[in-house]
Every structure is written in C-alpha cells, then in structure tokens.
Design a protein around this motif. Structure first.
Motif, PDB file in Angstrom:
ATOM      1  N   THR A  29       0.855  -1.182   0.000  1.00 47.27           N
ATOM      2  CA  THR A  29       0.000   0.000   0.000  1.00 47.27           C
ATOM      3  C   THR A  29       0.893   1.234   0.000  1.00 47.27           C
ATOM      4  OG1 THR A  29      -1.699  -1.210   1.207  1.00 47.27           O
ATOM      5  CG2 THR A  29      -1.847   1.195   1.229  1.00 47.27           C
ATOM      6  N   LEU A  30       0.619   2.154  -0.917  1.00 48.46           N
ATOM      7  CA  LEU A  30       1.479   3.309  -1.163  1.00 48.46           C
ATOM      8  C   LEU A  30       0.898   4.586  -0.572  1.00 48.46           C
ATOM      9  CD1 LEU A  30       3.819   4.763  -2.784  1.00 48.46           C
ATOM     10  CD2 LEU A  30       2.188   4.880  -4.690  1.00 48.46           C
ATOM     11  N   ALA A  31       1.783   5.401   0.011  1.00 53.68           N
ATOM     12  CA  ALA A  31       1.425   6.763   0.411  1.00 53.68           C
ATOM     13  C   ALA A  31       2.566   7.695   0.028  1.00 53.68           C
ATOM     14  CB  ALA A  31       1.158   6.846   1.905  1.00 53.68           C
ATOM     15  N   GLU A  32       2.204   8.857  -0.455  1.00 54.55           N
ATOM     16  CA  GLU A  32       3.164   9.915  -0.753  1.00 54.55           C
ATOM     17  C   GLU A  32       3.296  10.754   0.509  1.00 54.55           C
ATOM     18  OE1 GLU A  32       5.738  12.365  -1.796  1.00 54.55           O
ATOM     19  OE2 GLU A  32       5.208  10.966  -3.403  1.00 54.55           O
ATOM     20  N   GLY A  33       4.495  10.763   1.089  1.00 55.86           N
ATOM     21  CA  GLY A  33       4.708  11.459   2.352  1.00 55.86           C
ATOM     22  C   GLY A  33       4.323  12.922   2.321  1.00 55.86           C
ATOM     23  N   ASP A  34       4.507  13.578   1.191  1.00 57.35           N
ATOM     24  CA  ASP A  34       4.159  15.001   1.104  1.00 57.35           C
ATOM     25  C   ASP A  34       2.678  15.240   1.369  1.00 57.35           C
ATOM     26  OD1 ASP A  34       6.756  15.772   0.562  1.00 57.35           O
ATOM     27  OD2 ASP A  34       6.464  15.848  -1.617  1.00 57.35           O
ATOM     28  N   GLU A  35       1.840  14.245   1.091  1.00 55.51           N
ATOM     29  CA  GLU A  35       0.400  14.423   1.291  1.00 55.51           C
ATOM     30  C   GLU A  35       0.017  14.509   2.770  1.00 55.51           C
ATOM     31  OE1 GLU A  35      -1.620  11.426  -1.012  1.00 55.51           O
ATOM     32  OE2 GLU A  35      -0.713  12.149  -2.867  1.00 55.51           O
ATOM     33  N   ALA A  40       0.292  24.565   6.080  1.00 57.14           N
ATOM     34  CA  ALA A  40       1.280  25.544   6.569  1.00 57.14           C
ATOM     35  C   ALA A  40       2.702  25.122   6.206  1.00 57.14           C
ATOM     36  CB  ALA A  40       1.146  25.721   8.078  1.00 57.14           C
ATOM     37  N   ASN A  41       2.992  23.818   6.270  1.00 53.28           N
ATOM     38  CA  ASN A  41       4.326  23.329   5.884  1.00 53.28           C
ATOM     39  C   ASN A  41       4.554  23.535   4.392  1.00 53.28           C
ATOM     40  OD1 ASN A  41       4.591  22.466   8.518  1.00 53.28           O
ATOM     41  ND2 ASN A  41       4.989  20.330   8.009  1.00 53.28           N
ATOM     42  N   ILE A  42       3.574  23.203   3.583  1.00 58.50           N
ATOM     43  CA  ILE A  42       3.707  23.364   2.131  1.00 58.50           C
ATOM     44  C   ILE A  42       3.916  24.828   1.784  1.00 58.50           C
ATOM     45  CG2 ILE A  42       2.477  23.134  -0.073  1.00 58.50           C
ATOM     46  CD1 ILE A  42       1.225  20.546   1.150  1.00 58.50           C
ATOM     47  N   ASP A  43       3.146  25.715   2.429  1.00 60.73           N
ATOM     48  CA  ASP A  43       3.293  27.155   2.183  1.00 60.73           C
ATOM     49  C   ASP A  43       4.695  27.627   2.555  1.00 60.73           C
ATOM     50  OD1 ASP A  43       0.640  27.158   1.382  1.00 60.73           O
ATOM     51  OD2 ASP A  43      -0.099  28.066   3.251  1.00 60.73           O
ATOM     52  N   LYS A  44       5.197  27.140   3.666  1.00 54.76           N
ATOM     53  CA  LYS A  44       6.525  27.539   4.139  1.00 54.76           C
ATOM     54  C   LYS A  44       7.601  27.099   3.141  1.00 54.76           C
ATOM     55  CE  LYS A  44       9.120  27.572   8.484  1.00 54.76           C
ATOM     56  NZ  LYS A  44       9.151  27.120   9.883  1.00 54.76           N
ATOM     57  N   LEU A  51      11.754  23.770   6.721  1.00 57.98           N
ATOM     58  CA  LEU A  51      10.983  23.364   7.890  1.00 57.98           C
ATOM     59  C   LEU A  51      11.919  23.178   9.075  1.00 57.98           C
ATOM     60  CD1 LEU A  51       8.592  20.661   6.382  1.00 57.98           C
ATOM     61  CD2 LEU A  51       8.178  23.116   6.685  1.00 57.98           C
ATOM     62  N   ASN A  52      11.398  23.416  10.276  1.00 53.07           N
ATOM     63  CA  ASN A  52      12.155  23.134  11.488  1.00 53.07           C
ATOM     64  C   ASN A  52      11.542  21.899  12.162  1.00 53.07           C
ATOM     65  OD1 ASN A  52       9.898  23.976  13.058  1.00 53.07           O
ATOM     66  ND2 ASN A  52      10.613  26.096  13.001  1.00 53.07           N
ATOM     67  N   ASP A  53      12.137  21.482  13.255  1.00 48.37           N
ATOM     68  CA  ASP A  53      11.649  20.287  13.939  1.00 48.37           C
ATOM     69  C   ASP A  53      10.180  20.421  14.334  1.00 48.37           C
ATOM     70  OD1 ASP A  53      14.132  19.160  13.654  1.00 48.37           O
ATOM     71  OD2 ASP A  53      14.684  19.311  15.769  1.00 48.37           O
ATOM     72  N   GLU A  54       9.793  21.575  14.843  1.00 53.38           N
ATOM     73  CA  GLU A  54       8.405  21.758  15.281  1.00 53.38           C
ATOM     74  C   GLU A  54       7.430  21.612  14.119  1.00 53.38           C
ATOM     75  OE1 GLU A  54       7.578  21.676  18.478  1.00 53.38           O
ATOM     76  OE2 GLU A  54       9.739  21.423  18.694  1.00 53.38           O
ATOM     77  N   ASP A  55       7.857  22.014  12.914  1.00 52.72           N
ATOM     78  CA  ASP A  55       7.013  21.826  11.727  1.00 52.72           C
ATOM     79  C   ASP A  55       6.879  20.345  11.375  1.00 52.72           C
ATOM     80  OD1 ASP A  55       6.847  24.656  11.234  1.00 52.72           O
ATOM     81  OD2 ASP A  55       8.765  24.582  10.168  1.00 52.72           O
ATOM     82  N   ARG A  56       7.940  19.596  11.601  1.00 54.24           N
ATOM     83  CA  ARG A  56       7.989  18.207  11.137  1.00 54.24           C
ATOM     84  C   ARG A  56       7.299  17.205  12.067  1.00 54.24           C
ATOM     85  NH1 ARG A  56      13.452  19.807   9.284  1.00 54.24           N
ATOM     86  NH2 ARG A  56      13.447  19.677   7.007  1.00 54.24           N
ATOM     87  N   TRP A  57       7.282  17.455  13.387  1.00 51.54           N
ATOM     88  CA  TRP A  57       6.756  16.442  14.302  1.00 51.54           C
ATOM     89  C   TRP A  57       5.337  15.996  13.959  1.00 51.54           C
ATOM     90  CZ3 TRP A  57      10.906  14.522  15.660  1.00 51.54           C
ATOM     91  CH2 TRP A  57      11.953  15.218  16.272  1.00 51.54           C
ATOM     92  N   PRO A  58       4.363  16.912  13.758  1.00 59.42           N
ATOM     93  CA  PRO A  58       2.996  16.447  13.432  1.00 59.42           C
ATOM     94  C   PRO A  58       2.945  15.665  12.119  1.00 59.42           C
ATOM     95  CG  PRO A  58       2.991  18.775  14.043  1.00 59.42           C
ATOM     96  CD  PRO A  58       4.435  18.363  13.907  1.00 59.42           C
ATOM     97  N   TRP A  59       3.732  16.085  11.142  1.00 59.74           N
ATOM     98  CA  TRP A  59       3.800  15.397   9.847  1.00 59.74           C
ATOM     99  C   TRP A  59       4.304  13.965  10.037  1.00 59.74           C
ATOM    100  CZ3 TRP A  59       8.777  14.904   7.067  1.00 59.74           C
ATOM    101  CH2 TRP A  59       8.637  14.324   5.809  1.00 59.74           C
ATOM    102  N   LEU A  60       5.374  13.807  10.777  1.00 56.36           N
ATOM    103  CA  LEU A  60       5.945  12.471  11.003  1.00 56.36           C
ATOM    104  C   LEU A  60       4.989  11.581  11.797  1.00 56.36           C
ATOM    105  CD1 LEU A  60       9.511  13.738  11.866  1.00 56.36           C
ATOM    106  CD2 LEU A  60       8.908  12.395   9.832  1.00 56.36           C
ATOM    107  N   ARG A  61       4.311  12.158  12.800  1.00 51.99           N
ATOM    108  CA  ARG A  61       3.346  11.377  13.581  1.00 51.99           C
ATOM    109  C   ARG A  61       2.180  10.920  12.711  1.00 51.99           C
ATOM    110  NH1 ARG A  61       5.156  14.846  17.797  1.00 51.99           N
ATOM    111  NH2 ARG A  61       3.567  16.407  17.366  1.00 51.99           N
ATOM    112  N   SER A  62       1.776  11.749  11.755  1.00 55.48           N
ATOM    113  CA  SER A  62       0.690  11.362  10.843  1.00 55.48           C
ATOM    114  C   SER A  62       1.090  10.169   9.985  1.00 55.48           C
ATOM    115  CB  SER A  62       0.308  12.531   9.930  1.00 55.48           C
ATOM    116  OG  SER A  62      -0.255  13.580  10.665  1.00 55.48           O
TER     117      SER A  62
END
Length: 170
Positions: A29-35, A40-44, A51-62
């Motif tokens: 099963t495939l997922a594109e991580g950018d999705e 706010a991350n994409i805009d940045k 991105l900084n660590d605070e931007d990345r944590w919610p993305w990685l948890r998802s």
C-alpha cells in the motif's frame, strides 16, 4: 507479517519514483509522504523557508499513525519521507517495524533533478538545508543505502532486492 518501508532521502533523490515502483512490483500500500504535510508546511517550503523540527513532528506522527493503521489491517506499506534525522526516523518507527531505503546522491546530481521536475512545491534552493540536516542511517537502524547516481532501473532493483532480503530474514 507486514513490512513497512520508508523511502528516505533529501529532495530530488527519487523517493516517489522508487516508492511507486515498490508498490507496483510488490503490491505494498502506497502513500506519498508530502500528502501528510499540513498546508502551513507546504506554504513555508513553497516560500523557500526550510521546515524546522516543530514543523515536522505532526507530519511524522501522521505518517506513523497511517503505517500503524495499515499494520493492524495486515497490510504492508511503502511511503516516501525525507526522514532526514534519526529522531525523525524514531518517530516513524514508533510501535511499527520500519525498513528504510535511503536514496543517496551528490548535491549536484540532485539539484539537476530538482530543476527538471515539473510543478513541485519544493524549490531547489532548499536542497542545501536538507543536506545540512541529513543524518545517514546508523548501523542499528534497519535499512539500506542506494546510490542514485546511476539509472532509475538500477535504483529500483537495488531497493526491491533489499526489501526481499529483509522480508526473507523476518
């Protein structure tokens, strides 16, 4: 047993292409991580701001939650994610076994690739910051390094062979 593969590396390394090939050839099963990035991350990134660590944590948890949900359903997965730091990879593998495919290449080759890809929000100007952030896989992390300076077909075959070897050992 389900297998969970993260195709990692800096921008332009071919994560999406290799992840799609793993999906096509192994049926994961495939997922594109950018999705998984919030807008706010994409805009940045689109504005050329790393991105900084605070931007990345919610993305990685998802991404981690998605893999855990698929593992509970008995599905093997493949997802693309830069996974630049060990701490980021630790979040990705929280309560789910992950095998990393680290796509590695020179800054010059990857910068050229980024210039050639159409319609991506990540500008080539952020490549240097990704190389500065990158912490290569360590010996105790499950995974393999694949050099991307050769052909796409070679990269894909190396990644598939590594996954099949990992799968046979587990």
């Amino acid at each position: 047993m389900s297998i969970h593969v993260v195709v990692m590396g800096v921008a332009g390394s071919g994560k999406s292409t290799v992840a799609e090939a793993i999906h096509d050839q192994l049926g994961y099963t495939l997922a594109e991580g950018d999705e998984f990035h919030p807008q706010a991350n994409i805009d940045k990134m689109s504005a050329g701001v790393p991105l900084n660590d605070e931007d990345r944590w919610p993305w990685l948890r998802s991404i981690n939650t998605w893999m855990k949900d698929k593992a509970e359903a008995g599905e093997s997965t493949v997802v693309s994610s830069s996974a630049l730091k060990r701490a980021y990879r630790d979040v990705l593998r929280d309560d789910v076994p992950v095998f990393f495919i680290h796509l590695e290449g020179t800054e010059e080759v990857l910068a050229q690739r980024m210039k050639e890809r159409p319609h991506h929000f990540m500008p080539a100007s952020l490549l240097r910051s990704q190389f500065e952030t990158l912490q290569p896989l360590e010996a105790d992390e499950g995974g393999v390094v694949v050099n991307v300076d050769g052909s796409k077909e070679s990269e894909i075959q190396q990644a598939i062979a590594a996954i099949e070897k990992f799968q046979a050992a587990h």
